[in-house]
Motif scaffolding. Structure first.
Motif, PDB file in Angstrom:
ATOM      1  N   ILE A 134       0.861  -1.190   0.000  1.00  0.00           N
ATOM      2  CA  ILE A 134       0.000   0.000   0.000  1.00  0.00           C
ATOM      3  C   ILE A 134       0.895   1.238   0.000  1.00  0.00           C
ATOM      4  O   ILE A 134       1.687   1.428   0.931  1.00  0.00           O
ATOM      5  N   GLY A 135       0.784   2.057  -1.011  1.00  0.00           N
ATOM      6  CA  GLY A 135       1.623   3.254  -1.120  1.00  0.00           C
ATOM      7  C   GLY A 135       2.806   2.981  -2.027  1.00  0.00           C
ATOM      8  O   GLY A 135       3.692   2.187  -1.688  1.00  0.00           O
ATOM      9  N   LEU A 136       2.801   3.599  -3.199  1.00  0.00           N
ATOM     10  CA  LEU A 136       3.844   3.312  -4.190  1.00  0.00           C
ATOM     11  C   LEU A 136       4.793   4.490  -4.374  1.00  0.00           C
ATOM     12  O   LEU A 136       5.075   4.919  -5.487  1.00  0.00           O
ATOM     13  N   GLY A 137       5.269   5.035  -3.261  1.00  0.00           N
ATOM     14  CA  GLY A 137       6.308   6.081  -3.311  1.00  0.00           C
ATOM     15  C   GLY A 137       7.637   5.391  -3.616  1.00  0.00           C
ATOM     16  O   GLY A 137       7.663   4.270  -4.129  1.00  0.00           O
ATOM     17  N   ARG A 138       8.762   6.048  -3.265  1.00  0.00           N
ATOM     18  CA  ARG A 138      10.055   5.440  -3.578  1.00  0.00           C
ATOM     19  C   ARG A 138      10.239   4.111  -2.843  1.00  0.00           C
ATOM     20  O   ARG A 138      10.676   3.124  -3.418  1.00  0.00           O
ATOM     21  N   PHE A 139       9.862   4.076  -1.555  1.00  0.00           N
ATOM     22  CA  PHE A 139      10.075   2.871  -0.752  1.00  0.00           C
ATOM     23  C   PHE A 139       9.124   1.743  -1.162  1.00  0.00           C
ATOM     24  O   PHE A 139       9.554   0.655  -1.534  1.00  0.00           O
TER      25      PHE A 139
ATOM     26  N   ASP B 276      -2.714   2.066  -4.376  1.00  0.00           N
ATOM     27  CA  ASP B 276      -2.404   3.481  -4.152  1.00  0.00           C
ATOM     28  C   ASP B 276      -3.661   4.296  -4.445  1.00  0.00           C
ATOM     29  O   ASP B 276      -4.517   3.874  -5.218  1.00  0.00           O
TER      30      ASP B 276
ATOM     31  N   ASP C  91      -3.455   7.222  -5.746  1.00  0.00           N
ATOM     32  CA  ASP C  91      -3.098   8.125  -6.840  1.00  0.00           C
ATOM     33  C   ASP C  91      -3.102   7.341  -8.159  1.00  0.00           C
ATOM     34  O   ASP C  91      -2.338   6.374  -8.316  1.00  0.00           O
TER      35      ASP C  91
ATOM     36  N   SER D 226      -6.556   3.425   1.343  1.00  0.00           N
ATOM     37  CA  SER D 226      -6.441   2.346   2.322  1.00  0.00           C
ATOM     38  C   SER D 226      -7.049   2.696   3.675  1.00  0.00           C
ATOM     39  O   SER D 226      -7.126   1.837   4.554  1.00  0.00           O
TER      40      SER D 226
ATOM     41  N   ALA E 186       3.383   1.480   2.999  1.00  0.00           N
ATOM     42  CA  ALA E 186       4.505   2.393   2.717  1.00  0.00           C
ATOM     43  C   ALA E 186       3.986   3.793   2.413  1.00  0.00           C
ATOM     44  O   ALA E 186       4.420   4.424   1.460  1.00  0.00           O
ATOM     45  N   ILE E 187       3.048   4.230   3.252  1.00  0.00           N
ATOM     46  CA  ILE E 187       2.538   5.601   3.123  1.00  0.00           C
ATOM     47  C   ILE E 187       3.472   6.460   3.958  1.00  0.00           C
ATOM     48  O   ILE E 187       3.636   6.211   5.157  1.00  0.00           O
ATOM     49  N   GLY E 188       4.108   7.433   3.353  1.00  0.00           N
ATOM     50  CA  GLY E 188       5.107   8.192   4.079  1.00  0.00           C
ATOM     51  C   GLY E 188       4.566   9.428   4.759  1.00  0.00           C
ATOM     52  O   GLY E 188       4.353   9.448   5.983  1.00  0.00           O
TER      53      GLY E 188
ATOM     54  N   ASN F 139       1.715  11.111   4.957  1.00  0.00           N
ATOM     55  CA  ASN F 139       0.455  11.186   5.691  1.00  0.00           C
ATOM     56  C   ASN F 139       0.434  10.154   6.832  1.00  0.00           C
ATOM     57  O   ASN F 139      -0.082   9.042   6.694  1.00  0.00           O
TER      58      ASN F 139
ATOM     59  N   ALA G  51      -2.943   8.708   7.847  1.00  0.00           N
ATOM     60  CA  ALA G  51      -3.447   7.654   6.940  1.00  0.00           C
ATOM     61  C   ALA G  51      -2.702   6.345   7.188  1.00  0.00           C
ATOM     62  O   ALA G  51      -3.298   5.264   7.165  1.00  0.00           O
TER      63      ALA G  51
ATOM     64  N   GLN H 166       7.682   7.059   9.763  1.00  0.00           N
ATOM     65  CA  GLN H 166       8.254   8.324   9.302  1.00  0.00           C
ATOM     66  C   GLN H 166       9.163   8.937  10.361  1.00  0.00           C
ATOM     67  O   GLN H 166      10.112   9.623  10.052  1.00  0.00           O
TER      68      GLN H 166
ATOM     69  N   GLU I 196      15.039   5.301   6.320  1.00  0.00           N
ATOM     70  CA  GLU I 196      15.969   6.448   6.251  1.00  0.00           C
ATOM     71  C   GLU I 196      16.880   6.458   7.476  1.00  0.00           C
ATOM     72  O   GLU I 196      18.089   6.628   7.359  1.00  0.00           O
TER      73      GLU I 196
HETATM   74  P1  ATP Z   1       8.886   7.607  -0.199  1.00  0.00           P
HETATM   75  O1  ATP Z   1      10.004   8.269   0.550  1.00  0.00           O
HETATM   76  O2  ATP Z   1       8.876   6.135  -0.094  1.00  0.00           O
HETATM   77  O3  ATP Z   1       8.675   8.126  -1.587  1.00  0.00           O
HETATM   78  P2  ATP Z   1       6.963   9.336   0.734  1.00  0.00           P
HETATM   79  O4  ATP Z   1       7.221   9.839   2.094  1.00  0.00           O
HETATM   80  O5  ATP Z   1       7.269  10.240  -0.425  1.00  0.00           O
HETATM   81  O6  ATP Z   1       7.641   7.969   0.582  1.00  0.00           O
HETATM   82  P3  ATP Z   1       4.250   9.513   0.131  1.00  0.00           P
HETATM   83  O7  ATP Z   1       4.510  10.078  -1.231  1.00  0.00           O
HETATM   84  O8  ATP Z   1       3.707  10.352   1.189  1.00  0.00           O
HETATM   85  O9  ATP Z   1       5.523   8.784   0.647  1.00  0.00           O
HETATM   86  O10 ATP Z   1       3.301   8.265  -0.009  1.00  0.00           O
HETATM   87  C1  ATP Z   1       3.659   7.176  -0.742  1.00  0.00           C
HETATM   88  C2  ATP Z   1       2.478   6.773  -1.595  1.00  0.00           C
HETATM   89  O11 ATP Z   1       1.374   6.458  -0.747  1.00  0.00           O
HETATM   90  C3  ATP Z   1       2.006   7.820  -2.576  1.00  0.00           C
HETATM   91  O12 ATP Z   1       2.024   7.281  -3.877  1.00  0.00           O
HETATM   92  C4  ATP Z   1       0.582   8.130  -2.129  1.00  0.00           C
HETATM   93  O13 ATP Z   1      -0.292   8.352  -3.221  1.00  0.00           O
HETATM   94  C5  ATP Z   1       0.202   6.851  -1.395  1.00  0.00           C
HETATM   95  N1  ATP Z   1      -0.844   7.080  -0.393  1.00  0.00           N
HETATM   96  C6  ATP Z   1      -0.900   8.075   0.521  1.00  0.00           C
HETATM   97  N2  ATP Z   1      -2.025   7.941   1.264  1.00  0.00           N
HETATM   98  C7  ATP Z   1      -2.673   6.829   0.817  1.00  0.00           C
HETATM   99  C8  ATP Z   1      -3.890   6.176   1.170  1.00  0.00           C
HETATM  100  N3  ATP Z   1      -4.656   6.622   2.162  1.00  0.00           N
HETATM  101  N4  ATP Z   1      -4.249   5.075   0.482  1.00  0.00           N
HETATM  102  C9  ATP Z   1      -3.484   4.599  -0.516  1.00  0.00           C
HETATM  103  N5  ATP Z   1      -2.331   5.175  -0.904  1.00  0.00           N
HETATM  104  C10 ATP Z   1      -1.919   6.275  -0.260  1.00  0.00           C
END
Ligand code: ATP
Length: 220
Positions: free
Chosen positions: A8-13, A32, A34, A53, A73-75, A77, A80, A101, A121
């Motif tokens: 859940i959450g497709l950021g870098r991590f 995700d 987004d 999620s 892997a939601i960073g 927020n 959330a 975080q 990190e």
């Molecule tokens: P990283 O360092 O891994 O990139 P980050 O701190 O940049 O993490 P975010 O960009 O805040 O992380 O969140 C990672 C992903 O989680 C994003 O693609 C975001 O759309 C997704 N995300 C955030 N909130 C939710 C949610 N409630 N449900 C599903 N996906 C979510």
């Protein structure tokens, strides 16, 4: 046997976890909120779902409790992330890993009963810092607040000496659990084993003992 993962959450991590698991042939459901991110992973993950999620019904519909391992892997927020973790623990998901975080976030996740909290990190920063102190300190893994495992290259003062001569357990209170010599790894090495240049030792112990051991024998 292949495990079913959900990320859940497709950021870098989360994205990198998803890519690597998929590369290893695992079935990964990428979630995700987004749409752009979801589109990015359509050809990488086994399955993708656009969903928030924090919406319990959406997670139920996905059948999240049937997955072997769910990674959150939601960073940014934190709210959330915590809410998602509460829903997943309530649903009795088999294994839940959540990226924290900060320390406060980590504390709450542990209280909720998340099985594994990761802090990439911070951990990477610690590992790099140890390597900056000495290039002989190759890796560092925190086991608890005050115990770690380190991977160190045998320092000059260790070369040509046996483990019994160095008597690391008696002198420093830490244990050599394995020695790597090239591609070979010798687990529970015998005491008469002599150390050669390039040997890598896997050492476990209390941080204060490991620090003393590193200062006296590892850092050239
Ligand atoms: P990283 O360092 O891994 O990139 P980050 O701190 O940049 O993490 P975010 O960009 O805040 O992380 O969140 C990672 C992903 O989680 C994003 O693609 C975001 O759309 C997704 N995300 C955030 N909130 C939710 C949610 N409630 N449900 C599903 N996906 C979510």
């Amino acid at each position: 046997m292949n495990k079913d993962f959900a990320v859940i959450g497709l950021g870098r991590f989360g994205g990198s976890i998803c890519r690597e698991l998929s590369k290893e042939g695992m079935h990964v459901l990428a979630i995700d909120s987004d749409e752009e991110r979801i589109n990015e992973y359509k050809n990488i993950a086994y399955h993708t779902v656009l969903a928030d999620s924090t919406d319990e019904d959406a997670l139920k519909e996905i059948g999240i409790s049937n997955f072997d391992h769910v990674v959150v892997a939601i960073g940014e927020n934190i709210q959330a992330s915590i809410l998602t973790a509460v829903i997943l623990t309530d649903m009795g998901v088999n294994k839940i890993t959540v990226k924290a975080q900060n320390d406060y976030h980590e504390k709450i996740l542990n209280k909720i009963g998340v099985h594994q909290v990761v802090h990439p990190e911070r951990d990477m920063g610690k590992r790099l810092a140890h390597n900056f102190i000495s290039s002989n300190i190759l890796d560092y893994l925190e086991l608890s607040d005050d115990h770690s495992i380190v991977e160190v290259k045998a320092g000059e003062r260790m070369i040509g000496k046996s483990l019994i001569e160095l008597d690391i357990r008696a002198n420093f209170g830490c244990n050599i659990v394995a020695i790597k010599k090239g591609h070979e790894i010798n687990v529970s090495p015998s005491a008469d084993q002599e150390l050669r240049e390039g040997d890598v030792l896997i050492v476990i112990g209390a941080d204060k003992d490991i620090t003393r051991f590193e200062r006296e024998l590892v850092i050239d």
